[in-house]
Write a protein that holds these residues in place. Sequence first.
Motif: not given
Length: 97
Positions: A39, A43, A81-83, A85-86
Amino acid sequence: MADVSRLPWAINDHWDWQRHAACRGMNSEVFFHPDGERDPRRSERVEAAARICAGCAVREPCRDWARRVAEPYGVWGGEGEQERREHLAQARRGRTA
């Protein structure tokens, strides 16, 4: 690496959506991070990819495929990726709750 044991079998109906993707033919660097990316650059890249996905006719099948195979890399269907995984963690908790 993605868990390929959950991939659908190779039938054109399962993959036809890819022919209609807004990202088809685009540079994959928009959707997949280079080694060492951090970041705020990361982002910004994810947001740029998500903007492309926002107007895509096959956004939902793309996102659903990435979720189904637990794709660990890239932006799929506007989801980073983070979204992803969540979402997968939340889905697992929902099944075990």
